[in-house]
Scaffold this active site. Structure first.
Site, PDB file in Angstrom:
ATOM      1  N   ARG A  85       0.826  -1.192   0.000  1.00 42.70           N
ATOM      2  CA  ARG A  85       0.000   0.000   0.000  1.00 42.70           C
ATOM      3  C   ARG A  85       0.865   1.248   0.000  1.00 42.70           C
ATOM      4  NH1 ARG A  85      -5.174   1.609   2.679  1.00 42.70           N
ATOM      5  NH2 ARG A  85      -5.000   3.800   3.142  1.00 42.70           N
ATOM      6  N   ASP A  97      -6.746  -0.279  -1.107  1.00 42.76           N
ATOM      7  CA  ASP A  97      -7.524   0.256  -0.005  1.00 42.76           C
ATOM      8  C   ASP A  97      -8.596  -0.780   0.320  1.00 42.76           C
ATOM      9  OD1 ASP A  97      -8.141   2.242   1.770  1.00 42.76           O
ATOM     10  OD2 ASP A  97      -9.294   3.450   0.352  1.00 42.76           O
ATOM     11  N   ASP A  99     -11.728  -1.345   2.893  1.00 46.12           N
ATOM     12  CA  ASP A  99     -12.576  -0.669   3.877  1.00 46.12           C
ATOM     13  C   ASP A  99     -13.597  -1.645   4.435  1.00 46.12           C
ATOM     14  OD1 ASP A  99     -11.427   1.855   3.596  1.00 46.12           O
ATOM     15  OD2 ASP A  99     -12.747   2.394   1.940  1.00 46.12           O
TER      16      ASP A  99
HETATM   17  N1  ROI Z   1     -12.389   7.449  -5.601  1.00 45.69           N
HETATM   18  C1  ROI Z   1     -12.862   6.357  -6.208  1.00 45.69           C
HETATM   19  N2  ROI Z   1     -13.529   6.475  -7.353  1.00 45.69           N
HETATM   20  N3  ROI Z   1     -12.691   5.117  -5.672  1.00 45.69           N
HETATM   21  C2  ROI Z   1     -12.015   4.944  -4.508  1.00 45.69           C
HETATM   22  O1  ROI Z   1     -11.877   3.795  -4.028  1.00 45.69           O
HETATM   23  C3  ROI Z   1     -11.512   6.081  -3.838  1.00 45.69           C
HETATM   24  N4  ROI Z   1     -10.853   5.977  -2.651  1.00 45.69           N
HETATM   25  C4  ROI Z   1     -10.373   7.025  -2.019  1.00 45.69           C
HETATM   26  C5  ROI Z   1     -10.517   8.425  -2.567  1.00 45.69           C
HETATM   27  C6  ROI Z   1      -9.119   8.984  -2.814  1.00 45.69           C
HETATM   28  C7  ROI Z   1     -11.249   9.277  -1.560  1.00 45.69           C
HETATM   29  N5  ROI Z   1     -11.237   8.459  -3.819  1.00 45.69           N
HETATM   30  C8  ROI Z   1     -11.720   7.340  -4.429  1.00 45.69           C
HETATM   31  O2  ROI Z   1      -9.765   6.867  -0.862  1.00 45.69           O
END
Ligand code: ROI
Length: 168
Positions: A85, A97, A99
């Site tokens: 990462r 990422d 979540d």
């Molecule tokens: N924007 C999109 N389209 N998808 C994401 O997973 C994503 N993740 C983030 C930020 C940078 C806020 N923007 C994102 O962490």
């Protein structure tokens, strides 16, 4: 398996994002005390946040786990680290990422972890994969994911078809 149904959002916009996500799914399926229930299609989405960064690839997985929410968070963060990462900038590009979107019908507001994920209602790239996995899913407060999806901002989701296989 007994356990809690949890939903994990996946995102990447660096270093072959689709392969990052596919490898992450394999790592999630291998977590202790956890089974993979289903994996969503992947989507291309425009970045939320600074626009001078590549499009993201996003998806979600449904797992059933006997890990606690915090144990699961630790595992997600370990996978992020193992997968190189990089996050140089707030709301900037990242290689992977993960979540924790939903953990059963729990509502948690702890220093390290807020569940449901606070941005969930605003992000079509999270809501659409959730809808693909579980069309009748609701938030703990009863709000249907389908309704949130209908109302949230548009990030020009484009479904990638087929789901990339064989990332290794
Ligand atoms: N924007 C999109 N389209 N998808 C994401 O997973 C994503 N993740 C983030 C930020 C940078 C806020 N923007 C994102 O962490």
């Amino acid at each position: 398996m007994a356990g809690t149904d949890a939903f994990i959002g996946l995102g990447s916009n660096l270093e072959e994002p689709s392969a990052q996500l596919a490898r992450a799914v394999i790592a999630l399926a291998a977590l202790p005390k956890t089974e993979l229930v289903a994996q969503s299609p992947f989507y291309r989405s425009r970045p939320v946040g600074p626009q001078d960064q590549p499009d993201f690839i996003n998806g979600a997985v449904w797992i059933r786990t006997e890990l606690s929410a915090i144990e699961l968070l630790d595992e997600l963060q370990a996978i992020e680290q193992n997968h190189g990462r990089e996050r140089l900038q707030h709301w900037g590009p990242r290689t992977l990422d993960l979540d924790l979107l939903l953990y059963g019908m729990a509502t948690l507001a702890e220093p390290r972890l807020s569940v449901p994920h606070p941005e969930l209602p605003n992000r079509d790239f999270v809501l659409q994969p959730l809808l693909d996995l579980a069309p009748d899913l609701t938030l703990p407060d009863g709000a249907p994911i389908a309704e949130l999806r209908a109302r949230c901002p548009d990030n020009r989701l484009r479904r990638l078809d087929p789901i990339p296989r064989d990332p290794i």
